[in-house]
Scaffold this motif. Structure first.
Motif, mmCIF file in Angstrom:
data_model
loop_
_atom_site.group_PDB
_atom_site.id
_atom_site.type_symbol
_atom_site.label_atom_id
_atom_site.label_comp_id
_atom_site.label_asym_id
_atom_site.label_seq_id
_atom_site.Cartn_x
_atom_site.Cartn_y
_atom_site.Cartn_z
ATOM 1 N N ASP A 1 -33.083 -18.887 35.898
ATOM 2 C CA ASP A 1 -34.273 -19.045 35.076
ATOM 3 C C ASP A 1 -35.450 -18.374 35.770
ATOM 4 O O ASP A 1 -35.383 -18.060 36.955
ATOM 5 N N TYR B 1 -34.680 -19.234 30.252
ATOM 6 C CA TYR B 1 -33.383 -19.607 30.812
ATOM 7 C C TYR B 1 -32.446 -18.436 30.547
ATOM 8 O O TYR B 1 -32.478 -17.845 29.457
ATOM 9 N N LYS C 1 -37.882 -21.021 27.450
ATOM 10 C CA LYS C 1 -37.796 -22.439 27.800
ATOM 11 C C LYS C 1 -38.467 -23.324 26.755
ATOM 12 O O LYS C 1 -38.023 -24.450 26.516
#
Length: 171
Positions: free
Chosen positions: A145, A150, A126
């Motif tokens: 996520d 992610y 992320k």
């Protein structure tokens, strides 16, 4: 369509161990990828084991090059029935601006048309906002996520639309 000939991919071999260590040992470059042992002997052993997986078509690890000058690294791995993962994508700071887009296009050309996968699955930290945005602009979709990552998918059908958008990179 064929990609323009700015860059090409060369499968890694033991002679690439120094370049791999140079990139993967660089603290500015390795912030968002798994850590590696930067011992040359360890890297050569890893490459020897990897070559077995390559021979069995389970994984492909490339040096990204332009006119035999090393520009970066990228890996295709975690092959499932119709899906592949790609990552370990590192590009040197001095690489031409088109290196990232051409290397991503080349990954998908190989995976979707040479290896016949139907989709890609991959994760991005992320905090690696530049790469997260790159994949989103390319059309990849976040499907999940966790605290750190992610998780994306990108289908061949979506890539076929992207190929049209980036047609200037093909001839």
């Amino acid at each position: 369509m064929k990609l323009l000939n700015h860059i090409n991919f060369k499968l890694i071999d033991e002679k690439d161990a120094d370049f791999i260590i140079l990139l993967r040992g660089n603290s500015a470059k390795n912030k968002f990828i798994s850590k590696t042992n930067i011992s040359i002997d360890h890297q050569i052993d890893w490459i020897r084991n990897y070559k077995k997986r390559e021979k069995e078509n389970h994984e492909f690890y490339y040096v990204i090059q332009e006119q035999k000058k090393n520009l970066g690294l990228v890996r295709l791995y975690d092959f499932k029935k119709n899906s592949f993962c790609w990552g370990s994508w590192i590009i040197i700071d001095e690489a031409p601006i088109y290196t990232a887009i051409e290397s991503a296009l080349k990954v998908y050309e190989i995976a979707f048309y040479d290896l016949n996968f139907k989709q890609s699955h991959f994760d991005v930290r992320k905090t690696n906002k530049k790469v997260v945005n790159f994949h989103k602009k390319f059309g990849a979709k976040i499907i999940n996520d966790d605290e750190e990552n992610y998780f994306f998918t990108f289908k061949k059908t979506d890539y076929e639309k992207v190929r049209i958008k980036y047609k200037k990179f093909f001839r």
